[in-house]
Scaffold this motif. Structure first.
Motif, short mmCIF file in Angstrom:
data_model
loop_
_atom_site.label_atom_id
_atom_site.label_comp_id
_atom_site.label_asym_id
_atom_site.label_seq_id
_atom_site.Cartn_x
_atom_site.Cartn_y
_atom_site.Cartn_z
N ASN A 40 0.79 -1.18 -0.17
CA ASN A 40 -0.16 -0.10 0.12
C ASN A 40 0.79 1.58 -0.36
OD1 ASN A 40 -3.16 1.45 0.06
ND2 ASN A 40 -2.00 1.85 2.05
N GLN A 41 1.94 1.26 0.69
CA GLN A 41 2.84 2.54 0.67
C GLN A 41 3.24 2.95 -0.12
OE1 GLN A 41 6.31 2.02 3.71
NE2 GLN A 41 7.28 0.79 2.30
N SER A 42 3.41 2.00 -1.53
CA SER A 42 4.02 1.79 -2.83
C SER A 42 3.19 2.39 -3.85
CB SER A 42 5.24 0.76 -3.04
OG SER A 42 3.95 -0.46 -3.22
N LEU A 43 1.56 2.67 -3.17
CA LEU A 43 1.06 3.62 -4.14
C LEU A 43 0.91 4.73 -4.76
CD1 LEU A 43 -1.88 0.28 -3.21
CD2 LEU A 43 -0.32 0.05 -5.41
N GLU A 44 0.63 5.02 -5.76
CA GLU A 44 0.25 6.38 -6.03
C GLU A 44 -0.79 7.11 -5.45
OE1 GLU A 44 1.77 8.10 -10.22
OE2 GLU A 44 0.44 6.13 -10.82
N ILE A 45 -1.75 6.61 -5.37
CA ILE A 45 -3.20 6.38 -4.41
C ILE A 45 -3.63 5.11 -3.33
CG2 ILE A 45 -5.36 7.52 -4.12
CD1 ILE A 45 -5.07 8.02 -7.15
N PRO A 46 -2.85 5.76 -2.19
CA PRO A 46 -2.75 4.35 -1.31
C PRO A 46 -4.09 4.32 -1.35
CG PRO A 46 -1.01 6.13 -0.66
CD PRO A 46 -2.53 6.87 -1.81
N MET A 47 -4.31 2.98 -0.60
CA MET A 47 -6.30 2.81 -0.64
C MET A 47 -6.52 3.52 0.80
SD MET A 47 -6.25 -1.16 -1.08
CE MET A 47 -4.19 -1.96 -0.23
N ASN A 48 -7.73 3.61 0.11
CA ASN A 48 -8.59 4.05 1.64
C ASN A 48 -9.06 2.94 2.61
OD1 ASN A 48 -10.96 3.07 0.63
ND2 ASN A 48 -11.57 4.86 -0.72
N LEU A 49 -9.67 3.96 3.52
CA LEU A 49 -10.66 2.60 4.15
C LEU A 49 -11.41 1.50 4.01
CD1 LEU A 49 -10.59 1.40 7.30
CD2 LEU A 49 -12.42 3.35 7.45
N PRO A 50 -12.49 1.82 2.78
CA PRO A 50 -13.47 0.81 2.60
C PRO A 50 -12.03 -0.25 1.76
CG PRO A 50 -14.42 2.37 2.14
CD PRO A 50 -13.04 3.73 2.68
N GLU A 51 -11.21 0.74 0.91
CA GLU A 51 -10.37 -0.31 -0.06
C GLU A 51 -9.62 -1.93 0.70
OE1 GLU A 51 -10.10 2.60 -4.20
OE2 GLU A 51 -9.23 2.86 -2.41
N LYS A 52 -9.07 -1.33 1.83
CA LYS A 52 -8.27 -1.56 2.82
C LYS A 52 -9.70 -3.07 3.80
CE LYS A 52 -4.40 1.02 4.39
NZ LYS A 52 -4.08 1.12 6.06
N LEU A 53 -10.77 -2.45 3.98
CA LEU A 53 -11.62 -3.58 4.11
C LEU A 53 -11.86 -4.34 3.39
CD1 LEU A 53 -13.68 -1.16 6.53
CD2 LEU A 53 -11.58 -2.43 7.41
N LYS A 54 -12.21 -4.53 2.57
CA LYS A 54 -12.13 -5.42 1.18
C LYS A 54 -10.77 -5.66 0.91
CE LYS A 54 -14.36 -5.47 -2.97
NZ LYS A 54 -14.97 -4.82 -4.50
N PHE A 55 -9.87 -5.50 0.66
CA PHE A 55 -8.69 -6.01 0.55
C PHE A 55 -8.51 -7.04 1.52
CE2 PHE A 55 -4.55 -7.72 -1.37
CZ PHE A 55 -4.63 -6.56 -2.06
N PHE A 56 -8.99 -6.77 2.48
CA PHE A 56 -8.16 -7.50 4.04
C PHE A 56 -9.08 -8.33 4.31
CE2 PHE A 56 -9.06 -8.80 8.45
CZ PHE A 56 -7.49 -8.75 8.76
N GLN A 57 -10.37 -8.51 3.49
CA GLN A 57 -11.59 -9.45 4.02
C GLN A 57 -10.48 -10.91 2.93
OE1 GLN A 57 -14.02 -10.13 5.96
NE2 GLN A 57 -13.81 -12.43 4.56
N PHE A 58 -10.45 -10.28 1.96
CA PHE A 58 -10.17 -10.64 0.55
C PHE A 58 -9.07 -11.49 0.87
CE2 PHE A 58 -7.88 -11.94 -3.73
CZ PHE A 58 -8.68 -12.33 -4.31
N LEU A 59 -8.12 -11.24 1.41
CA LEU A 59 -7.07 -11.74 1.89
C LEU A 59 -7.21 -13.26 3.21
CD1 LEU A 59 -4.34 -8.46 2.26
CD2 LEU A 59 -3.95 -10.62 0.66
N VAL A 60 -7.96 -12.34 3.65
CA VAL A 60 -8.38 -13.84 4.84
C VAL A 60 -9.37 -15.19 3.72
CG1 VAL A 60 -10.54 -14.02 6.55
CG2 VAL A 60 -8.58 -12.48 6.65
N ASP A 61 -10.52 -14.81 3.04
CA ASP A 61 -10.65 -15.30 2.25
C ASP A 61 -10.19 -16.30 1.92
OD1 ASP A 61 -13.37 -14.80 3.31
OD2 ASP A 61 -13.96 -13.12 1.68
N THR A 62 -8.69 -16.09 0.43
CA THR A 62 -7.61 -16.43 -0.10
C THR A 62 -7.53 -17.78 0.87
OG1 THR A 62 -7.70 -14.66 -1.71
CG2 THR A 62 -5.52 -15.96 -1.07
#
Length: 552
Positions: A40-62
């Motif tokens: 995330n720290q390497s992105l031109e536009i870092p993820m916002n909170l909803p995007e982070k939550l969605k990504f976190f859930q995907f990682l859990v599901d994976t």
């Protein structure tokens, strides 16, 4: 001309008795996603909170059981994300979140504030240890560098003891490890471990990052083997990897380092991260999968991973990206297509064991289908065309027929300057070969078995250039009889070189298709096909369709 003389080769390790080249990977490592921090720290536009939550859930599901969620002391956004996960009980019981901290007292303290109320957490301590960083950036001696790490380790232990309701695990990284003298790397890690005193039941993590990839993967493996053999508390620690991709070999470096004894891998989906990125954790997991080992991560719907990655990072996956790219299961080359077609046919003999040329895994295993495996362009050959017709339309062209049709499709693709869809190919096949009705058209026919019971006669009612025409002939079969009738009327020679037929299902109707190859007396070779719900009529239509090529 590029000035190569200002660079120096990276020194190798003097390890004549290295063991890792003879080892094999036999199980999945402990995986830790660092997408939420390093990615995330390497992105031109870092993820916002909803995007982070969605990504976190995907990682859990994976299937990730360890997920680095950020550097809570670095910013309010990072702190709030940790609190959001904890306060809203969004961390499953079998998932441990990981947070990053420098070895600085106020940063460590705020890190533990962010973790209050968590059931389990990994606190990841780091300080830079390389010769270059010590000399140029920090101006610290080796001992001062050790003192800094030890002070941080002691504070972490004390802060954790003050929050007994949370089960804490400790991780230490000698950042810029690959640029560190190996004896010193071991010394500083052992000094930290002496503070933490890990046990086999409560292990610590020693993370040995290739913070900047500086050498070939084998040297990283040598460094990891050296540390595995010299670190204290070896049965009470996980030796962890965190490879960057500056030389484009992070995946290879990670795999060789696993051979060298590492237990754990940190990385990101699709290798996102600073500069050229991190180890692509999906790539490593799928490589393990392709060797018949459970990767313990689920990428059976890999397009979902692509979708959330592209939405969250605002970057695109290369069409040639291993396993996930849109073209990685596609062959355009004629020889490749032919090999794939034959391999798919051979799979019917051993369906439980995947073995298809040019396809290291079954695309179905990652949620893809077989439709795009073979795509037809001007580089394609007969095998590819045959595969498309077989897989999509149930058409099994004889080999010579395949060769003739491949010239049609190659010309089409070259002329249109694009690859052909299955629908394009099917339409071209129909137009070029099937049921041709001009200038000769079969309307109806009557078959007569002759007295000798060996020959048959045919009386075929046709149209020729729009006018009625009756053709009569005899032969040892009805196909032969029609050929003789046509020969007599048009004064040509027709030798049936090959004749095949089979039933096919396309759409809702089951029909028969017949393929015929005919030679004339001038050495010409002609191909045609016919379809009908009646197998005999399909053969006769194939003869007429081919005749129209000869008499035009």
């Amino acid at each position: 001309m590029m000035n190569y003389t200002k660079y120096r080769p990276y020194p190798t390790m003097d390890m004549p008795n290295r063991k890792w080249p003879g080892n094999t990977i036999t199980k999945a490592p402990v995986w830790c996603s660092v997408d939420m921090r390093d990615g995330n720290q390497s992105l031109e536009i870092p993820m916002n909170l909803p995007e982070k939550l969605k990504f976190f859930q995907f990682l859990v599901d994976t299937g990730f059981k360890e997920i680095e969620i950020g550097f809570p002391a670095a910013s309010d956004t990072e702190f709030e994300f940790a609190r959001c996960l904890i306060d809203n009980n969004l961390i499953p019981d079998d998932v441990t979140v990981q947070v990053l901290t420098q070895s600085r007292p106020h940063i460590i303290h705020k890190t533990f504030e962010a973790l209050k109320g968590a059931k389990k957490a990994i606190v990841h301590l780091y300080n830079s240890t390389s010769t270059l960083q010590r000399d140029v950036v920090f101006g610290n001696s080796m001992q001062e560098t050790i003192d800094l790490a030890v002070a941080g380790a002691k504070q972490i232990k004390e802060e954790a003891a003050a929050i007994p309701e949370t089960e804490f695990f400790f991780e230490y990284s000698p950042e810029s490890f690959t640029g560190t003298e190996m004896p010193f790397a071991v010394e500083i890690c052992n000094a930290v471990l002496d503070v933490w005193e890990p046990t086999p039941d409560h292990k610590a993590i020693i993370n040995l990052p290739s913070t900047v990839e500086m050498a070939t993967p084998n040297i990283y493996a040598d460094q990891i083997e050296y540390c595995c053999e010299n670190l204290k508390y070896r049965n009470s620690i996980y030796v962890s990897l965190h490879a960057h991709n500056d030389r484009g070999t992070a995946v290879a470096a990670t795999e060789l380092a696993m051979l060298a004894g590492a237990d754990r891998v940190e990385g990101t989906l699709f290798g996102n991260g600073e500069r050229t990125g991190n180890t692509d954790i999906m790539n490593v997991a799928m490589n393990i999968f392709s060797q018949g080992i459970d990767p313990e991560l689920d990428f059976s719907h890999i397009d979902e991973a692509v979708k959330i990655y592209e939405e969250s990072t605002r970057m695109s996956i290369s069409p040639r990206h291993p396993y996930a790219g849109s073209l990685v299961y596609t062959a355009f080359s004629g020889s490749h297509q032919d090999a794939i077609r034959k391999g798919m046919e051979a799979m019917k003999q051993h369906p439980d064991h995947w073995e298809v040329p040019y396809l290291p895994i079954d695309p179905m295993d990652v949620g893809r289908n077989y439709d795009p495996i073979v795509r037809i362009n001007s580089q394609s050959g007969k095998g590819g065309v045959a595969f498309v017709l077989e897989q999509n339309f149930g058409l099994y062209l004889p080999k010579a027929f395949q060769q003739d049709f491949s010239t049609v499709t190659t010309s089409m693709s070259d002329r249109q300057h694009k690859d052909l869809t299955p629908a394009d190919i099917y339409e071209a096949f129909i137009d070029h070969y099937v049921d041709g009705r001009a200038p000769l058209e079969l309307v109806t026919y009557k078959e007569i078995v002759l007295k000798n019971h060996e020959d048959v006669a045919i009386e075929a009612e046709c149209n020729f250039n729009g006018k009625p025409l009756t053709l009569k002939g005899t032969g040892n079969g009805i196909i032969s009889a029609l050929c003789h009738a046509i020969e007599d009327y048009f004064h040509i020679v027709m030798e049936v070189v090959d004749y095949r037929e089979h039933s096919m299902s396309h759409g809702t109707k089951s029909r028969a298709i017949s393929y015929i190859q005919i030679a004339d007396n001038e050495g010409g070779i002609y191909f045609g096909a016919g379809t009908s719900s009646n197998i005999t009529k399909s053969g006769l239509r194939a003869v007429v369709s081919t005749t129209n090529k000869i008499i035009r």
